[in-house]
Design a protein around this motif. Structure first.
Motif, PDB file in Angstrom:
ATOM      1  N   ARG A  48       0.831  -1.215   0.000  1.00  0.00           N
ATOM      2  CA  ARG A  48       0.000   0.000   0.000  1.00  0.00           C
ATOM      3  C   ARG A  48       0.862   1.261   0.000  1.00  0.00           C
ATOM      4  NH1 ARG A  48      -5.079  -1.376   0.137  1.00  0.00           N
ATOM      5  NH2 ARG A  48      -5.822  -3.187   1.334  1.00  0.00           N
ATOM      6  N   GLU A  49       1.904   1.271   0.836  1.00  0.00           N
ATOM      7  CA  GLU A  49       2.780   2.436   0.879  1.00  0.00           C
ATOM      8  C   GLU A  49       3.507   2.609  -0.445  1.00  0.00           C
ATOM      9  OE1 GLU A  49       5.447   2.329   4.152  1.00  0.00           O
ATOM     10  OE2 GLU A  49       3.855   2.331   5.664  1.00  0.00           O
ATOM     11  N   LEU A  54       4.198   5.380  -5.864  1.00  0.00           N
ATOM     12  CA  LEU A  54       4.194   5.338  -7.327  1.00  0.00           C
ATOM     13  C   LEU A  54       3.136   6.252  -7.923  1.00  0.00           C
ATOM     14  CD1 LEU A  54       4.662   1.531  -8.107  1.00  0.00           C
ATOM     15  CD2 LEU A  54       6.367   3.345  -8.316  1.00  0.00           C
ATOM     16  N   SER A  55       2.072   6.492  -7.189  1.00  0.00           N
ATOM     17  CA  SER A  55       0.970   7.286  -7.725  1.00  0.00           C
ATOM     18  C   SER A  55       1.165   8.785  -7.537  1.00  0.00           C
ATOM     19  CB  SER A  55      -0.353   6.865  -7.071  1.00  0.00           C
ATOM     20  OG  SER A  55      -0.336   7.164  -5.680  1.00  0.00           O
ATOM     21  N   THR A  56       2.225   9.189  -6.833  1.00  0.00           N
ATOM     22  CA  THR A  56       2.439  10.615  -6.609  1.00  0.00           C
ATOM     23  C   THR A  56       2.894  11.291  -7.897  1.00  0.00           C
ATOM     24  OG1 THR A  56       4.764  10.319  -5.949  1.00  0.00           O
ATOM     25  CG2 THR A  56       3.089  10.236  -4.211  1.00  0.00           C
ATOM     26  N   THR A  57       2.550  12.547  -8.018  1.00  0.00           N
ATOM     27  CA  THR A  57       2.910  13.290  -9.226  1.00  0.00           C
ATOM     28  C   THR A  57       4.406  13.576  -9.283  1.00  0.00           C
ATOM     29  OG1 THR A  57       2.409  15.357  -8.064  1.00  0.00           O
ATOM     30  CG2 THR A  57       0.663  14.378  -9.408  1.00  0.00           C
ATOM     31  N   THR A  58       5.103  13.424  -8.157  1.00  0.00           N
ATOM     32  CA  THR A  58       6.534  13.705  -8.141  1.00  0.00           C
ATOM     33  C   THR A  58       7.361  12.501  -8.544  1.00  0.00           C
ATOM     34  OG1 THR A  58       6.632  13.159  -5.772  1.00  0.00           O
ATOM     35  CG2 THR A  58       6.329  15.474  -6.360  1.00  0.00           C
ATOM     36  N   SER A  59       6.727  11.349  -8.744  1.00  0.00           N
ATOM     37  CA  SER A  59       7.466  10.154  -9.128  1.00  0.00           C
ATOM     38  C   SER A  59       7.786  10.199 -10.625  1.00  0.00           C
ATOM     39  CB  SER A  59       6.639   8.900  -8.816  1.00  0.00           C
ATOM     40  OG  SER A  59       7.295   7.748  -9.296  1.00  0.00           O
ATOM     41  N   ASN A  60       9.087  10.210 -10.931  1.00  0.00           N
ATOM     42  CA  ASN A  60       9.530  10.278 -12.321  1.00  0.00           C
ATOM     43  C   ASN A  60      10.374   9.067 -12.690  1.00  0.00           C
ATOM     44  OD1 ASN A  60       8.512  12.929 -13.268  1.00  0.00           O
ATOM     45  ND2 ASN A  60       9.794  13.706 -11.612  1.00  0.00           N
ATOM     46  N   ILE A  61      10.066   7.948 -12.085  1.00  0.00           N
ATOM     47  CA  ILE A  61      10.859   6.741 -12.315  1.00  0.00           C
ATOM     48  C   ILE A  61      10.662   6.246 -13.741  1.00  0.00           C
ATOM     49  CG2 ILE A  61      11.197   4.338 -11.602  1.00  0.00           C
ATOM     50  CD1 ILE A  61      10.155   5.182  -8.850  1.00  0.00           C
ATOM     51  N   GLU A  62      11.773   5.987 -14.413  1.00  0.00           N
ATOM     52  CA  GLU A  62      11.730   5.411 -15.751  1.00  0.00           C
ATOM     53  C   GLU A  62      12.118   3.931 -15.743  1.00  0.00           C
ATOM     54  OE1 GLU A  62      14.085   7.745 -18.375  1.00  0.00           O
ATOM     55  OE2 GLU A  62      12.910   9.566 -18.075  1.00  0.00           O
TER      56      GLU A  62
END
Length: 205
Positions: A48-49, A54-62
């Motif tokens: 859940r955490e 992953l759903s945050t707008t600041t996540s830019n993982i490629e």
């Protein structure tokens, strides 16, 4: 625990060297908003955490690599009971909700879910992987290689199958590898694709 992070790099690798620790407070990673590479290697995490991160707008993982992870029981956040395969369906539910969240990602181009350290990995229904391929138009590489090798003569399957009527329509994916798939996934494509490489390892046929 080793955390590799370079000041001028966009890569972060979290790796445990001895015992397997629990990794939490994913919201703190949100401050590192330019991270493009995240590898979780032999850590326990809360599904859940993790999906909230992953759903945050600041996540830019490629590039996201989940290597030999263990999952907390999502029905009991105080429980350390993790990854007991089919004996703990909540662990299976945990990996399924993670994959479901990734299907909505608009940044992840490479996904690797692997089991290099031979932990007992939770099973997932093949339909979640098919749904991931159909929903996501950003992913270019999917590697799902999580064989449980506790018994080399009778490895416990980590990909199961309920009867599926799915077809696959995807023009983004370029590289696909799935181990122990219970169905011939390559026969499900109903449109031209941009696949360059495909490895489907079917242990049951």
């Amino acid at each position: 625990m080793l955390i590799h992070y370079h000041k001028y790099s966009k890569d972060i690798i979290i790796r445990e060297t001895h015992r397997i620790p629990e990794l939490n407070k994913f919201e703190k990673l949100s401050v590192l908003s330019h991270i493009s590479y995240l590898e979780l290697n032999r850590v326990i995490l809360s599904p859940r955490e993790f999906i909230e991160y992953l759903s945050t707008t600041t996540s830019n993982i490629e590039t996201l690599i989940l290597n030999s992870i263990k999952l907390k029981d999502i029905t009991d956040n105080n429980s350390n009971d993790i990854n007991i395969s089919n004996k703990n369906n909540n662990s299976s539910m945990g990996i399924e909700i993670i994959i479901e969240q990734i299907s909505h990602s608009t940044t992840i181009k490479t996904l690797k879910v692997i089991n290099q350290h031979g932990v007992t990995f939770p099973s997932i229904d093949i339909n979640y992987i098919i749904d991931l391929i159909n929903r996501n138009s950003t992913l270019e590489t999917i590697i799902y290689d999580t064989i449980n090798n506790n018994d080399k003569y009778n490895p416990f399957p980590t990909i199961t199958s309920t009867k599926s009527n799915f077809n696959i329509n995807n023009q983004t994916l370029k590289h696909l590898k799935i181990s122990q798939t219970p169905i011939d996934i390559h026969t499900l494509w109903i449109s031209n694709s941009n696949l360059r490489t495909i490895r489907i390892l079917n242990e049951q046929q």
